[in-house]
Scaffold this motif. Structure first.
Motif, PDB file in Angstrom:
ATOM      1  N   HIS A  12     113.725   2.886 169.479  1.00  0.00           N
ATOM      2  CA  HIS A  12     113.764   1.782 170.506  1.00  0.00           C
ATOM      3  C   HIS A  12     114.497   0.580 170.113  1.00  0.00           C
ATOM      4  N   VAL A  13     115.086   0.555 168.719  1.00  0.00           N
ATOM      5  CA  VAL A  13     116.136  -0.525 168.135  1.00  0.00           C
ATOM      6  C   VAL A  13     116.744   0.217 166.985  1.00  0.00           C
ATOM      7  N   PRO A  14     117.909  -0.099 166.771  1.00  0.00           N
ATOM      8  CA  PRO A  14     118.532   0.399 165.585  1.00  0.00           C
ATOM      9  C   PRO A  14     118.155   0.392 164.286  1.00  0.00           C
ATOM     10  N   HIS A  15     117.218  -0.616 164.022  1.00  0.00           N
ATOM     11  CA  HIS A  15     116.943  -0.823 162.701  1.00  0.00           C
ATOM     12  C   HIS A  15     115.522  -0.130 162.357  1.00  0.00           C
ATOM     13  N   GLU A  16     114.929   0.292 163.577  1.00  0.00           N
ATOM     14  CA  GLU A  16     113.740   1.014 163.100  1.00  0.00           C
ATOM     15  C   GLU A  16     113.679   2.484 163.549  1.00  0.00           C
ATOM     16  N   GLY A  17     114.399   3.286 162.354  1.00  0.00           N
ATOM     17  CA  GLY A  17     114.683   4.603 162.294  1.00  0.00           C
ATOM     18  C   GLY A  17     113.418   5.226 161.641  1.00  0.00           C
ATOM     19  N   PRO A  18     113.562   6.652 161.414  1.00  0.00           N
ATOM     20  CA  PRO A  18     112.602   7.507 160.774  1.00  0.00           C
ATOM     21  C   PRO A  18     112.508   7.172 159.435  1.00  0.00           C
ATOM     22  N   GLY A  19     113.341   6.558 158.668  1.00  0.00           N
ATOM     23  CA  GLY A  19     113.111   6.485 157.404  1.00  0.00           C
ATOM     24  C   GLY A  19     112.445   7.506 156.418  1.00  0.00           C
ATOM     25  N   LEU A  20     111.437   7.446 155.634  1.00  0.00           N
ATOM     26  CA  LEU A  20     110.861   8.459 155.139  1.00  0.00           C
ATOM     27  C   LEU A  20     110.297   9.570 155.862  1.00  0.00           C
ATOM     28  N   ILE A  21     110.270   9.278 157.048  1.00  0.00           N
ATOM     29  CA  ILE A  21     109.706  10.714 157.934  1.00  0.00           C
ATOM     30  C   ILE A  21     110.899  11.745 157.861  1.00  0.00           C
ATOM     31  N   ALA A  22     112.194  11.352 158.062  1.00  0.00           N
ATOM     32  CA  ALA A  22     113.230  12.156 157.970  1.00  0.00           C
ATOM     33  C   ALA A  22     113.361  13.241 156.808  1.00  0.00           C
ATOM     34  N   ALA A  23     112.951  12.517 155.594  1.00  0.00           N
ATOM     35  CA  ALA A  23     113.284  13.338 154.589  1.00  0.00           C
ATOM     36  C   ALA A  23     111.881  14.219 154.385  1.00  0.00           C
ATOM     37  N   GLY A  24     110.545  13.744 155.029  1.00  0.00           N
ATOM     38  CA  GLY A  24     109.519  14.615 154.987  1.00  0.00           C
ATOM     39  C   GLY A  24     109.675  16.008 155.917  1.00  0.00           C
ATOM     40  N   ILE A  25     110.204  15.729 157.329  1.00  0.00           N
ATOM     41  CA  ILE A  25     110.533  16.814 158.063  1.00  0.00           C
ATOM     42  C   ILE A  25     111.490  17.694 157.368  1.00  0.00           C
ATOM     43  N   ASP A  26     112.643  17.327 156.592  1.00  0.00           N
ATOM     44  CA  ASP A  26     113.499  17.917 155.751  1.00  0.00           C
ATOM     45  C   ASP A  26     114.129  19.197 157.151  1.00  0.00           C
ATOM     46  N   VAL A 214     105.789   4.540 148.652  1.00  0.00           N
ATOM     47  CA  VAL A 214     106.646   5.390 148.960  1.00  0.00           C
ATOM     48  C   VAL A 214     106.502   6.892 148.613  1.00  0.00           C
ATOM     49  N   PRO A 215     106.103   7.181 147.290  1.00  0.00           N
ATOM     50  CA  PRO A 215     105.623   8.484 146.902  1.00  0.00           C
ATOM     51  C   PRO A 215     104.635   9.215 147.592  1.00  0.00           C
ATOM     52  N   ALA A 217     103.677   8.095 150.899  1.00  0.00           N
ATOM     53  CA  ALA A 217     104.266   8.289 151.923  1.00  0.00           C
ATOM     54  C   ALA A 217     104.864   9.610 152.126  1.00  0.00           C
ATOM     55  N   GLU A 218     105.803  10.089 151.154  1.00  0.00           N
ATOM     56  CA  GLU A 218     106.584  11.270 151.043  1.00  0.00           C
ATOM     57  C   GLU A 218     105.911  12.524 151.197  1.00  0.00           C
ATOM     58  N   LYS A 219     104.709  12.428 150.443  1.00  0.00           N
ATOM     59  CA  LYS A 219     103.692  13.494 150.462  1.00  0.00           C
ATOM     60  C   LYS A 219     103.019  13.376 151.913  1.00  0.00           C
ATOM     61  N   ALA A 220     102.688  12.459 152.778  1.00  0.00           N
ATOM     62  CA  ALA A 220     102.249  12.502 153.739  1.00  0.00           C
ATOM     63  C   ALA A 220     103.216  13.192 154.862  1.00  0.00           C
ATOM     64  N   PHE A 221     104.448  12.783 154.760  1.00  0.00           N
ATOM     65  CA  PHE A 221     105.464  13.156 155.832  1.00  0.00           C
ATOM     66  C   PHE A 221     105.758  14.688 155.474  1.00  0.00           C
ATOM     67  N   ALA A 222     105.767  14.975 154.002  1.00  0.00           N
ATOM     68  CA  ALA A 222     106.029  16.395 153.924  1.00  0.00           C
ATOM     69  C   ALA A 222     105.034  17.225 154.275  1.00  0.00           C
ATOM     70  N   ALA A 223     103.607  16.767 154.522  1.00  0.00           N
ATOM     71  CA  ALA A 223     102.696  17.634 155.303  1.00  0.00           C
ATOM     72  C   ALA A 223     102.725  17.467 156.673  1.00  0.00           C
ATOM     73  N   PHE A 224     103.356  16.666 157.262  1.00  0.00           N
ATOM     74  CA  PHE A 224     103.824  16.649 158.658  1.00  0.00           C
ATOM     75  C   PHE A 224     104.967  17.577 158.992  1.00  0.00           C
ATOM     76  N   GLY A 225     105.942  17.647 157.833  1.00  0.00           N
ATOM     77  CA  GLY A 225     106.932  18.569 158.131  1.00  0.00           C
ATOM     78  C   GLY A 225     106.643  20.067 157.937  1.00  0.00           C
ATOM     79  N   GLU A 226     105.400  20.362 157.308  1.00  0.00           N
ATOM     80  CA  GLU A 226     104.829  21.744 157.193  1.00  0.00           C
ATOM     81  C   GLU A 226     104.515  21.839 158.554  1.00  0.00           C
ATOM     82  N   LEU A 227     103.797  21.120 159.232  1.00  0.00           N
ATOM     83  CA  LEU A 227     103.241  21.259 160.688  1.00  0.00           C
ATOM     84  C   LEU A 227     104.397  21.784 161.450  1.00  0.00           C
ATOM     85  N   VAL A 228     105.535  21.135 161.423  1.00  0.00           N
ATOM     86  CA  VAL A 228     106.680  21.344 162.182  1.00  0.00           C
ATOM     87  C   VAL A 228     107.403  22.745 161.979  1.00  0.00           C
TER      88      VAL A 228
END
Length: 232
Positions: A12-26, A214-215, A217-228
């Motif tokens: 919705h705005v340029p500065h609020e990107g996916p951050g650590l979510i992108a790494a978790g999705i991989d 951060v670490p 959150a990385e584990k949390a978003f990696a779990a989301f990435g597994e669902l993907v």
């Protein structure tokens, strides 16, 4: 990553990107902003591995941005189709509205690092721990959607996280990295309502809490990435 369906990330705005979510999705991402388009051309859900909706300064029901209604329709359909969904801050509020919940404007301001109480188990959120200290940046709140499970709460914001089938909503910001926080604190639209001492406190909070957050959150978003990835 051949054969892995991409994840649609709505910003919705340029500065609020996916951050650590992108790494978790991989995996491949399709990043789109559709705020001003009442009928945006969005990918078909059967072509996507998941949908992520990020934060922003507007109200989740702001009629000045017709694309928000399109986002709500997409999220409702995604939950019906059991597509993995992650909504963060504004994204959580849009998700809640898509599921028939109510939005409470200016319910209570929470800005800065503070703990949330995790009240139920969840494959993704659970990686953050029972009472993680996270970054808050909001004043609106939502009711718990019918049939959803409350996952986290604070006194000021009773619904800090929820699970509704394939969808996870987070009112707070575990996706933030050190560089993202610096960007936010240097963005006038983010800090316009803050006093200089508030900005200093948030920066200090980042230095104190992000090394542990951060670490986790990385584990949390990696779990989301597994669902993907489970969608193929």
């Amino acid at each position: 990553m051949t054969g892995v369906r991409p994840v649609l990330v709505l910003t919705h705005v340029p500065h609020e990107g996916p951050g650590l979510i992108a790494a978790g999705i991989d995996g491949p991402l399709q990043i789109r902003t559709v705020l001003h388009d009442a009928e945006p051309r969005l990918p078909a859900l059967d072509s996507l591995g998941g949908v992520v909706v990020m934060g922003g300064p507007m109200d989740a029901d702001d009629e000045r941005f017709p694309g928000l209604a399109a986002e709500r329709r997409l999220l409702a359909d995604a939950v019906d189709a059991e597509v993995p969904v992650l909504g963060v801050c504004l994204g959580m509020q849009i998700l809640a509205l898509a599921l028939g919940s109510r939005l409470h404007l200016r319910h209570g301001t929470e800005v800065g690092f503070a703990a949330v109480d995790v009240v139920a188990e969840d494959l993704v959120l659970g990686a953050l721990g029972d009472r993680p200290t996270v970054l808050h940046w909001h004043s609106d709140a939502v009711d718990l959607p019918a049939g959803a499970t409350l996952l986290a709460s604070t006194p000021a914001t009773p619904v800090q996280a929820f699970r509704a089938g394939s969808a996870l909503g987070l009112q707070f910001h575990p996706e933030v990295t050190v560089s993202m926080l610096d960007l936010w604190l240097g963005t006038p639209d983010m800090t316009a309502d803050l006093e200089p001492e508030d900005v200093d406190a948030i920066r200090a909070g980042g230095g104190q809490h992000l090394p542990a957050l951060v670490p986790a959150a990385e584990k949390a978003f990696a779990a989301f990435g597994e669902l993907v990835r489970a969608r193929g």
